[in-house]
Write an enzyme that holds these catalytic residues in place. Structure first.
Site, short mmCIF file in Angstrom:
data_model
loop_
_atom_site.label_atom_id
_atom_site.label_comp_id
_atom_site.label_asym_id
_atom_site.label_seq_id
_atom_site.Cartn_x
_atom_site.Cartn_y
_atom_site.Cartn_z
N TYR A 119 22.85 27.69 38.28
CA TYR A 119 23.92 27.99 39.33
C TYR A 119 24.24 30.38 39.43
O TYR A 119 24.20 30.43 40.35
CB TYR A 119 25.54 27.36 39.49
CG TYR A 119 26.34 27.32 40.43
CD1 TYR A 119 27.00 28.73 40.05
CD2 TYR A 119 25.76 27.42 42.35
CE1 TYR A 119 28.45 29.01 41.42
CE2 TYR A 119 27.08 27.19 42.93
CZ TYR A 119 28.03 28.52 42.59
OH TYR A 119 29.22 28.21 44.10
N ARG A 154 36.86 32.64 31.32
CA ARG A 154 38.29 32.89 31.02
C ARG A 154 39.08 33.18 31.61
O ARG A 154 40.46 33.29 31.22
CB ARG A 154 37.85 33.57 29.63
CG ARG A 154 38.04 32.70 28.53
CD ARG A 154 37.29 33.55 26.45
NE ARG A 154 36.24 34.59 27.52
CZ ARG A 154 35.81 35.57 26.51
NH1 ARG A 154 36.05 35.63 24.91
NH2 ARG A 154 34.91 36.91 27.22
#
Ligand SMILES: NC(=O)c1ccc[n+]([C@@H]2O[C@H](COP(=O)([O-])OP(=O)(O)OC[C@H]3O[C@@H](n4cnc5c(N)ncnc54)[C@H](O)[C@@H]3O)[C@@H](O)[C@H]2O)c1
Ligand SMILES: O=C(O)[C@H]1O[C@H](OP(=O)(O)OP(=O)(O)OC[C@H]2O[C@@H](n3ccc(=O)[nH]c3=O)[C@H](O)[C@@H]2O)[C@H](O)[C@@H](O)[C@@H]1O
Length: 380
Positions: free
Chosen positions: A185, A313
């Site tokens: 992706y 993150r």
């Protein structure tokens, strides 16, 4: 009506000084468009239009009576149900089609959204995901070249990978794992952007690139595994909210109606992009869970669970370009958007609300709708 493309790729940050020399003029659109008695509407193709964002985009495009909309979708993650109100409408057509195969239609604009967005779905068949992003985008660019259409690609903040720059600007080249489980992706969308700019430079194709950040709202697949849909479905079913470790990772969430406005402004505007579209309101997953708990089910528990590899993150868009070039910024906050999504999930899950909660919720809902309508000067 499509306007003349700015030929220098201006305002786009294509990783150099922003200059983007066109080697050839754009292809001329079909002669029909210049005929004296041209009566047809603007013909718009939306690939992936049966999906979450795509179906809301179709709703908005169909509001303009000068638009004819064609949706091409293979129903891998989308559903005809999302478009049921348009099926049979004289200005609407729905085609079951996989974009990894060429498509021959006469159109003036292409919104190319076809690609599974949920990590669970795009990791389910990674080879198909990268084919969709590479071959699918090549097929749509080939179509744009043949018919002289302007084409918009819904790229993603995942092109920044696990960003070392925060917030992310369009000049940031990213920090992406080329061989990870998300690469189908993340890298697929990066190649799609490369193809868009190569067709622009080599063939003069009119391109627009949106880098979409996390978007939520009604019609998300209830069990597609994305965090907002997961948390709302879990809260409504009285199941623990599954916070994936460490829980301090951040995302920024944009309500789908704001996203659709941004996509249309980008398509109709002068800039090739890429332009970040998203809501700079940044939350940790624990904060998101607390918001869902407070707004939807104060009794629900939180449960820490394992995460998947390569999970970014932190993520927060710098939307300066969207503000300055498109005059766009999101208007709906997370606390205004979540109850709208809850309403949709309740109806689809057939989960009534408790009488006591009902009165307060109706008031909250009414206040949100009134303030949103005031914000947006129209209907939500
Ligand atoms: N929702 C988000 O948070 C988000 C964020 C960044 C980028 N995007 C991008 O926006 C677009 C739409 O995302 P969404 O959230 O609506 O996802 P979605 O999964 O709901 O919609 C994608 C649509 O594309 C269709 N599709 C998938 N592969 C296809 C193929 N090979 N041929 C034809 N149709 C195909 C699916 O059936 C579905 O209708 C995608 O390109 C996605 O990458 C979404
Ligand atoms: O905005 C983007 O560009 C990307 O956002 C999402 O990708 P991601 O942020 O990974 O989406 P989620 O699966 O919703 O995960 C978001 C965060 O929530 C966490 N999460 C997810 C699901 C869950 O049940 N609990 C939970 O804590 C994940 O670990 C992750 O840190 C979309 O799925 C991508 O299509 C899109 O390109």
């Amino acid at each position: 009506m499509a306007t003349k493309e700015s030929t220098n790729g201006s305002n786009g940050s294509n990783g150099t000084n922003g200059e983007c020399k066109i080697t050839r003029p754009p292809p001329t659109p079909s002669p029909l468009r210049f005929s004296k008695f041209f009566q047809a509407n603007l013909r718009i193709l939306v690939t992936g239009g049966a999906g979450f964002i795509g179906s809301h985009l179709v709703d908005k495009l169909m509001e303009n009576e000068k638009n004819e909309v064609i949706v091409a979708d293979n129903y891998f993650t989308g559903s005809k149900d999302n478009l049921k109100k348009w099926i049979g409408h004289p200005r609407f057509e729905l085609i079951r089609h996989d974009v990894t195969e060429p498509l021959l239609v006469e159109v003036d604009q292409i919104y190319h959204l076809a690609c599974p967005a949920s990590p669970i779905f795009y990791k389910y068949n990674p080879v198909k995901t990268i084919k969709t992003n590479v071959m699918g985008t090549m097929n749509m660019l080939g179509l744009a070249k043949r018919v002289g259409a302007r084409i918009l690609l819904t790229s993603t903040s995942e092109v920044y990978g696990d960003p070392l720059e925060h917030p992310q600007t369009e000049e940031y080249w990213g920090n992406v794992n080329p061989i990870g489980v998300r690469s189908c992706y993340d890298e697929g969308k990066r190649v799609a952007e490369t193809l868009m700019f190569d067709y622009h430079r080599q063939h003069g194709i009119e391109i627009r690139i949106a880098r979409i950040f996390n978007t939520y709202g009604p019609r998300m697949n209830i069990d597609d595994g994305r965090v907002v849909s997961n948390f709302i479905a879990q809260a409504l079913r009285d199941e623990p909210l599954t916070v994936q470790k460490p829980g301090t990772q951040t995302r920024s969430f944009c309500y789908v109606a704001d996203m659709v406005d941004g996509l249309i402004k980008l398509m109709e505007g002068p800039s090739t992009g890429p332009i970040n579209l998203g809501n700079p309101g940044e939350f940790t997953m624990l904060e998101l869970a607390e918001n869902v708990k407070e707004l939807i089910n104060p009794e629900v528990e939180l449960k820490m669970v394992e995460n998947t590899p390569d999970d970014p993150r932190q993520r927060k868009p710098n939307i300066t370009k969207a503000k300055e070039i498109l005059n766009w910024e999101p208007k709906i906050t997370l606390r205004e958007g979540l109850p709208l999504m809850e309403e949709d999930f309740r109806q689809r899950l057939g989960i009534p609300i408790s009488a006591m909660k009902d009165t307060t919720r109706r008031w909250v809902y009414r206040i949100i709708i009134i303030s949103l309508n005031r914000h947006r000067g129209g209907s939500i």
